[in-house]
Enzyme design. Structure first.
Site, PDB file in Angstrom:
ATOM      1  N   LEU A   1       6.685   2.099  -5.644  1.00  0.00           N
ATOM      2  CA  LEU A   1       7.947   2.166  -5.645  1.00  0.00           C
ATOM      3  C   LEU A   1       8.242   2.927  -5.658  1.00  0.00           C
ATOM      4  O   LEU A   1       8.792   3.478  -5.939  1.00  0.00           O
ATOM      5  CB  LEU A   1       8.020   0.528  -5.901  1.00  0.00           C
ATOM      6  CG  LEU A   1       7.456  -0.355  -6.026  1.00  0.00           C
ATOM      7  CD1 LEU A   1       8.641  -1.531  -6.566  1.00  0.00           C
ATOM      8  CD2 LEU A   1       6.722  -1.100  -4.863  1.00  0.00           C
ATOM      9  N   CYS A   2       8.890   3.316  -4.222  1.00  0.00           N
ATOM     10  CA  CYS A   2      10.215   4.593  -3.841  1.00  0.00           C
ATOM     11  C   CYS A   2      10.992   4.263  -4.400  1.00  0.00           C
ATOM     12  O   CYS A   2      12.050   3.058  -5.089  1.00  0.00           O
ATOM     13  CB  CYS A   2      10.108   5.098  -2.637  1.00  0.00           C
ATOM     14  SG  CYS A   2      11.829   5.510  -2.383  1.00  0.00           S
TER      15      CYS A   2
END
Lengths: 130, 125, 99
Positions: free
Chosen positions: A77-78
């Site tokens: 997940l960024c």
């Protein structure tokens, strides 16, 4: 072949997360390698363990977690996108002074460099979004 | 950045969405800035509503949102020098290069087709 | 190059955009709402048929079937499953997603 995948939409509203999942499952079935799945934009919402769909619907988040466990896939997940949208692991939560965390098992939070690195390392980069 | 040394890929950032209505333009720009550290052969193409990202005179005060258009001016400092705008996309929107916040190279649809064909990776926003 | 189009051509112009920009020898895969671009007798049919002279056009079967349009898909558009989608991405050197 080595695949890098970017998922740019959250679960349920848009079909992108389903298409990405089905594509990945088919690729693994055929013996390909999934180098990384990078969740960006609203795609980070694929990584909250608080998701509770109705009994008769697919659980998109759980499905990702199970896929990661079974095939040791790197689900990222960024961090910047996750912070904006309130998705945090225990470390992130503590660092930002929050009272809870919600990241689902099998995911990890990391920087945008992971997307670039996947683009460089993978033989094919496939983007799923709106 | 492990194991990336020596391998240079042609990465094309394909920007097709207008700013503010959705977050894609802003978050795409964040990718480009971070991506600069990887020292790849990168290019940005602005086409369709993506050309509106580069419009001069953006004023977001009343919107309560940060005006990120000045950041495009910083791309040069990040060694992002190949910045292209599709001619037809500009024309159908009544824009010319004089309306854009940074100097760009204008490419025809045909040239865009060719550039896409030559890229190694297309990142779509 | 493989192009994917996931929008209905009756709502957005990404299919026409793709048809304008894809090169001879490329392939286009219609996915999600993009499969509506493969319907017979629609206002976009002629454009799609014209493109088929130079590019192969595929549609994702799961998306076609779920939308009830299997019997409406134009001749010449080949249906593929997810495994076929994966094969297309390996057969062509890269993927352009017209999001």
């Amino acid at each position: 072949m080595k695949f890098g995948i970017m998922v740019s939409e959250g679960p349920y509203t848009h079909q992108a997360a389903d298409t990405a999942y089905n594509f990945i499952a088919a690729a693994l079935e055929k013996g390909h390698e999934i180098y990384r799945v990078f969740f960006y934009h609203d795609g980070v919402n694929n990584g909250t363990r608080l998701t509770t769909p109705p009994q008769d619907d697919r659980n998109i988040v759980k499905r990702w977690s199970e896929l990661a466990e079974k095939h040791e896939i790197d689900l990222v997940l960024c961090v910047a996108a996750a912070q904006r949208r309130g998705i945090a692991d225990a470390d992130e939560s503590k660092r930002n002074g929050k009272d809870a965390d919600n990241m689902a098992p099998g995911f990890r939070i990391s920087g945008l460099g992971q997307l670039l690195e996947a683009s460089i390392q993978a033989d094919r980069m496939v983007v799923f979004g709106d | 950045m492990e194991e990336t040394a020596g391998e240079i890929k042609k990465i094309m950032y394909v920007n097709r969405k207008a700013p503010y209505g959705t977050i894609y333009a802003l978050e795409a720009l964040e990718v480009v800035l971070i991506g600069a550290a990887f020292e790849q052969d990168v290019m940005m193409i602005f086409m369709d509503d993506g050309v509106f990202q580069l419009k001069k005179e953006q004023d977001t005060k009343a919107l309560g949102v940060k005006n990120f258009s000045p950041t495009y001016r910083a791309l040069e400092m990040y060694d992002v020098e190949k910045i292209y705008v599709e001619k037809e996309s500009m024309e159908v929107r009544g824009l010319t290069v004089d309306d854009l916040i940074i100097p760009v190279e204008v490419k025809s649809n045909e040239e865009v087709t060719k550039m896409m064909g030559e890229a190694d990776v297309l990142l779509n926003f | 190059m493989l192009h994917t189009v996931n929008k209905s051509p009756f709502d957005r112009h990404s299919l026409e955009r793709c048809l304008r920009t894809c090169a001879s020898g490329n392939a286009i895969l219609l996915i999600e709402d993009g499969v509506y671009g493969g319907i017979k007798g629609s206002i976009i049919e002629d454009k799609v048929k014209d493109a088929m002279k130079d590019v192969k056009i595929y549609a994702l079967e799961a998306d076609v079937n779920s939308r009830g349009i299997k019997n409406h898909i134009m001749d010449g558009i080949q249906l593929v499953d997810y495994s076929g989608f994966v094969d297309l991405t390996t057969e062509y050197d890269k993927v352009q997603s017209w999001l």
